[in-house]
Design a protein around this motif. Structure first.
Motif, PDB file in Angstrom:
ATOM      1  N   LEU A 433       7.464 -31.555  -6.471  1.00 38.35           N
ATOM      2  CA  LEU A 433       8.878 -31.490  -5.982  1.00 38.35           C
ATOM      3  C   LEU A 433       9.083 -30.793  -4.748  1.00 38.35           C
ATOM      4  N   GLY A 434       7.859 -30.664  -4.178  1.00 37.63           N
ATOM      5  CA  GLY A 434       7.893 -29.983  -2.770  1.00 37.63           C
ATOM      6  C   GLY A 434       7.664 -28.421  -2.406  1.00 37.63           C
ATOM      7  N   HIS A 435       7.282 -27.997  -3.787  1.00 39.88           N
ATOM      8  CA  HIS A 435       7.127 -26.370  -3.814  1.00 39.88           C
ATOM      9  C   HIS A 435       5.363 -26.195  -3.709  1.00 39.88           C
ATOM     10  N   ASP A 436       5.116 -25.070  -3.057  1.00 37.35           N
ATOM     11  CA  ASP A 436       3.724 -24.369  -2.999  1.00 37.35           C
ATOM     12  C   ASP A 436       3.671 -23.659  -4.010  1.00 37.35           C
ATOM     13  N   PRO A 437       2.819 -23.509  -5.023  1.00 43.17           N
ATOM     14  CA  PRO A 437       2.538 -22.505  -6.132  1.00 43.17           C
ATOM     15  C   PRO A 437       2.072 -21.438  -5.585  1.00 43.17           C
ATOM     16  N   LYS A 438       1.559 -21.373  -4.298  1.00 52.56           N
ATOM     17  CA  LYS A 438       1.216 -19.879  -3.784  1.00 52.56           C
ATOM     18  C   LYS A 438       2.218 -19.119  -3.316  1.00 52.56           C
ATOM     19  N   ASP A 439       3.485 -19.755  -3.614  1.00 49.71           N
ATOM     20  CA  ASP A 439       4.710 -19.042  -2.909  1.00 49.71           C
ATOM     21  C   ASP A 439       5.416 -18.216  -4.068  1.00 49.71           C
ATOM     22  N   PHE A 440       4.662 -18.336  -5.368  1.00 49.31           N
ATOM     23  CA  PHE A 440       5.087 -17.943  -6.727  1.00 49.31           C
ATOM     24  C   PHE A 440       4.340 -16.904  -7.293  1.00 49.31           C
ATOM     25  N   HIS A 544      21.303 -39.384  -6.155  1.00 50.22           N
ATOM     26  CA  HIS A 544      21.328 -38.213  -6.671  1.00 50.22           C
ATOM     27  C   HIS A 544      21.952 -37.221  -5.860  1.00 50.22           C
ATOM     28  N   SER A 545      22.544 -36.382  -6.310  1.00 50.52           N
ATOM     29  CA  SER A 545      23.488 -35.223  -5.648  1.00 50.52           C
ATOM     30  C   SER A 545      23.004 -34.045  -5.527  1.00 50.52           C
ATOM     31  N   THR A 567      21.237 -27.758   3.735  1.00 50.24           N
ATOM     32  CA  THR A 567      20.232 -26.699   3.645  1.00 50.24           C
ATOM     33  C   THR A 567      19.766 -26.859   2.064  1.00 50.24           C
ATOM     34  N   LEU A 568      20.722 -27.266   1.072  1.00 55.12           N
ATOM     35  CA  LEU A 568      20.164 -27.259  -0.127  1.00 55.12           C
ATOM     36  C   LEU A 568      19.441 -28.762  -0.340  1.00 55.12           C
ATOM     37  N   HIS A 569      20.063 -29.897   0.322  1.00 51.67           N
ATOM     38  CA  HIS A 569      19.286 -31.169   0.131  1.00 51.67           C
ATOM     39  C   HIS A 569      17.841 -31.049   0.531  1.00 51.67           C
ATOM     40  N   GLU A 570      17.712 -30.456   1.959  1.00 52.42           N
ATOM     41  CA  GLU A 570      16.236 -30.294   2.402  1.00 52.42           C
ATOM     42  C   GLU A 570      15.215 -29.501   1.500  1.00 52.42           C
ATOM     43  N   ARG A 571      15.951 -28.592   0.967  1.00 53.47           N
ATOM     44  CA  ARG A 571      15.287 -27.736   0.157  1.00 53.47           C
ATOM     45  C   ARG A 571      14.847 -28.537  -1.323  1.00 53.47           C
ATOM     46  N   GLN A 572      15.688 -29.296  -1.909  1.00 53.14           N
ATOM     47  CA  GLN A 572      15.507 -29.957  -3.035  1.00 53.14           C
ATOM     48  C   GLN A 572      14.808 -31.357  -2.974  1.00 53.14           C
ATOM     49  N   TYR A 573      15.002 -32.031  -1.846  1.00 51.00           N
ATOM     50  CA  TYR A 573      14.594 -33.520  -1.718  1.00 51.00           C
ATOM     51  C   TYR A 573      13.586 -33.508  -0.358  1.00 51.00           C
TER      52      TYR A 573
END
Length: 694
Positions: A433-440, A544-545, A567-573
């Motif tokens: 989903l585009g998240h890096d586990p190292k950031d968590f 998708h919304s 901002t949210l669309h870029e973060r999510q998709y």
């Protein structure tokens, strides 16, 4: 004198977890009892007995149950019929034309919960704007109702076309059904979802009707038993969307309970993120039967507007939780090709792992953890369940012999397969989903979570693991953090540039009036209510919304929504476009604010360092055999540090850290483990050379 005791009980597939909190003294007690699948109420009452609480002293009881989910998994729900608009009888059975397994010629759609014989239709019609195209044919409706009564259906789902815009015909059909078949349970689709997409709305209604008799019967029995014991407090059920709901509301809409148990842990994780200043968390909840992975972003759980059960859509808000069949009771076996597999089948509560000594014969993850030394026969689970090491080794030995392996070698293989599956589940909610586990940070809980957490974190490059207090029953603790929640929605597919502010305000006012009435009936005064407006926004023509908070005070709400959406669309998709935007739904979340318990803080150690109880030989992941120091979590104090290799035992779970890992104890008793010796956030040391150990 009555007390303000809070109790939360989470019924899992193997164990029933219980938490008792006494706000007056700060006492926080965690415990477990075996789940009783044949008599669900018995396990709950056993949990109350275990914590020795006087029922009249309990001010609030929060409950999470897998009863509805289990009914779906085992296909043991009610016999259900559908009543639909004439001409749309096959909406549910046809479903959508999308195909998940694109190139699998053996793919078959998930089995529906009913057959075409169970579908009925009546003459009526409403249009998308709420106008009536044809009135409900009441004589035909009565004939259908009589036929349903004659066939002996236990539950009925009513799903008429466009009832989200005009629910009058569905409401009248329910009245007619109850006149002819007064004993039948009835679900009407518009009360669960006021949104377009007739298949998803119908599926949600069918799922609700399918589990309603089972859940209603259970809640009635449990409420009666609690009342007989003197309980007069507030009874709340954890819901899939992350909040709580009253037992009365749960009986009417049990579809909201399908992910009841796992949701409690995610709610607790979000609260813990705010409490400890770690806003971004990956959570893994590993119990006896399954593992649930989820995300907390900016101290908020990730919400999805709809979910699925085995391919059947549920069109109600739920937390984003990815579940796999990997738990402490997951069975290890050889498949038809002779390859070692672990799960998804589970030994469950009965008979359970071989090590439990309750009649199990097939080896499980728990038996493997005992064989390598993570668990010890000298440390009873829950303080009472002594593990049978000889039985576990014998069960593992029979499979090991078929593979030509040693028992310990097989046990390590079982753990590695489980870790790989869990790593895949975490990758599915992060990397994919585009998240890096190292950031968590990895927040691990559940009875078996501490056994795998550091290995999973190391494989994914996650720098730190957090083990919350009472990890084995943390989902139950999370339920104490949940407010009562109701979600309302109205379909409104409109170009954002053409939004009529007066019409939007009128729609929100209608939902707010409905919310205030419900919260008032549930005992929440005006000061205890919070109403939040959001809108679903998408690029025109897209599917998708993104959910955006509606800027009530803004002079130009359209401009604000456009900016936040980008901002949210870029973060999510992962991208933005220049296409025009459109609104698809107006939403209102109504919260009945519940007094939150304060977690007790842990006193710091005045002098000295924590002393281990002893050592235990462990077959480490690198293949070596090493002595691990054994610490008791209840003896650790704030600021204590433990260097790996070590094992930390506690009343409801066990945590393992290896050589190079370092554990520190936080203010609220959380165990913060830095992987490979790297300092945790906020504890960075100036000696950068220490990083070379990683």
């Amino acid at each position: 004198m009555p007390q303000d005791i809070r109790v939360a009980i989470d019924v899992g597939g193997t164990f029933t977890d219980v938490v008792k909190l006494d706000p007056a003294t700060g006492e926080l007690r965690f415990d477990k009892v075996p789940t009783t699948p044949s008599s669900p109420t018995e396990g709950v009452l056993n949990a109350f007995d275990r914590i020795a609480v006087d029922m009249p002293d309990v001010a609030m009881f929060n409950h999470g149950t897998t009863l509805g989910l289990n009914s779906l998994l085992t296909r043991s729900g009610a016999r259900v019929a559908i009543v639909s608009t004439r001409g749309f009888r096959d909406v549910y059975l046809l479903g959508r034309t999308d195909r998940r397994a694109m190139y699998d010629i053996r793919h078959r759609k998930p089995a529906p919960l009913l057959e075409r014989y169970d579908t009925f239709e009546v003459t009526e019609r409403s249009y998308f704007d709420g106008t009536a195209g044809a009135p409900l044919d009441e004589e035909e409706a009565r004939r259908v109702a009589r036929e349903i009564a004659r066939r002996g259906y236990e539950a009925v789902a009513i799903a008429f076309l466009h009832s989200y815009a005009n629910p009058a015909h569905e409401a009248r059909m329910r009245e007619i059904l109850l006149e002819s078949a007064p004993g039948v349970e009835v679900t009407v689709s518009h009360e669960l979802s006021r949104e377009y997409r007739e298949y998803e709305r119908t599926s949600t209604a069918v799922l609700d009707a399918y589990i309603k008799p089972v859940v209603r019967g259970y809640l009635h029995r449990l409420e009666s038993e609690l009342a007989d014991r003197g309980f007069t407090g507030r009874f709340l059920i954890s819901r899939s969307g992350g909040g709580g709901m009253t037992a009365t509301a749960a009986r009417e809409q049990p579809v909201n309970l399908i992910l009841s148990g796992p949701a409690g842990g995610v709610v607790g994780a979000a609260a813990f993120a705010r409490l400890t200043g770690r806003p971004n968390l990956i959570t893994i909840d590993m119990g006896g039967t399954s593992l649930d992975a989820s995300l907390v972003l900016d101290s908020q759980p990730v919400l999805q507007r709809g979910t699925e059960f085995e391919g059947l859509p549920i069109n109600t808000p739920s937390l984003y939780i990815h579940t796999i069949g990997s738990g402490g009771g997951s069975l290890a076996y050889l498949d038809d090709a002779g390859a070692l597999q672990v799960g998804p089948q589970s030994a469950g509560a009965v008979p359970g792992p071989v090590a439990y000594g309750r009649g199990g014969t097939q080896p499980t993850f728990t038996d493997a953890a005992l064989a390598v030394g993570y668990l010890g026969a000298d440390t009873p689970l829950g303080g009472t369940l002594a593990l049978d090491a000889e039985g576990a080794l014998a069960a593992l030995g029979s499979v090991a012999a078929e593979l030509g392996l040693g028992t310990t070698e097989l046990a390590r293989g079982i753990l590695q397969i489980s870790n790989t599956k869990i790593t895949g589940a975490v990758r599915a909610i992060t990397v994919e989903l585009g998240h890096d586990p190292k950031d968590f940070s990895l927040l691990s809980f559940g009875g078996a979570g501490g056994l795998v957490a550091v290995d999973v974190a190391r494989q994914l490059g996650i720098p730190s693991v957090v083990i919350p207090p009472g990890q084995g029953a943390f989902s139950a603790l999370g339920m104490l953090m949940a407010d009562v929640q109701h979600d309302f929605a109205r379909t409104s597919v409109t170009a954002l540039a053409d939004v009529d502010r007066a019409a939007v305000d009128a729609a929100y006012a209608g939902m707010a009036a409905e919310a205030d009435a419900i919260l008032g009936e549930e005992g929440f005064g005006p000061a205890q209510r919070e109403l939040t407006r959001t809108v679903d926004v998408r690029y025109a023509g897209q599917e998708h919304s993104v959910s955006v908070t509606f800027p009530e005070e803004a002079a130009d709400p359209v401009a604000v929504i456009e900016k936040v959406f980008a901002t949210l669309h870029e973060r999510q998709y992962g991208h933005v476009m220049s296409d025009p935007l459109e609104i698809t739904a107006l939403r209102l979340r109504a919260i009945g604010v519940v007094d939150k318990p304060r977690l007790p803080t842990l006193a710091p150690r005045e002098s000295g360092a924590p002393a281990p109880r002893g050592t235990r030989p462990v077959h480490a992941p690198d293949g070596t055999r090493e002595e691990y120091a054994v610490h008791v979590r209840e003896e650790l104090l704030g600021g204590d540090a433990v260097e790996g290799p070590a094992i930390v035992t506690e009343h409801t779970a066990t945590t393992v850290l290896h050589r190079g890992d370092r554990l520190t104890v936080g203010r609220y008793g959380e165990l913060v483990i830095t992987i490979g010796g790297e300092p945790a956030d906020g504890e960075r040391q100036s000696d950068k050379g220490k990083d070379e150990n990683r």
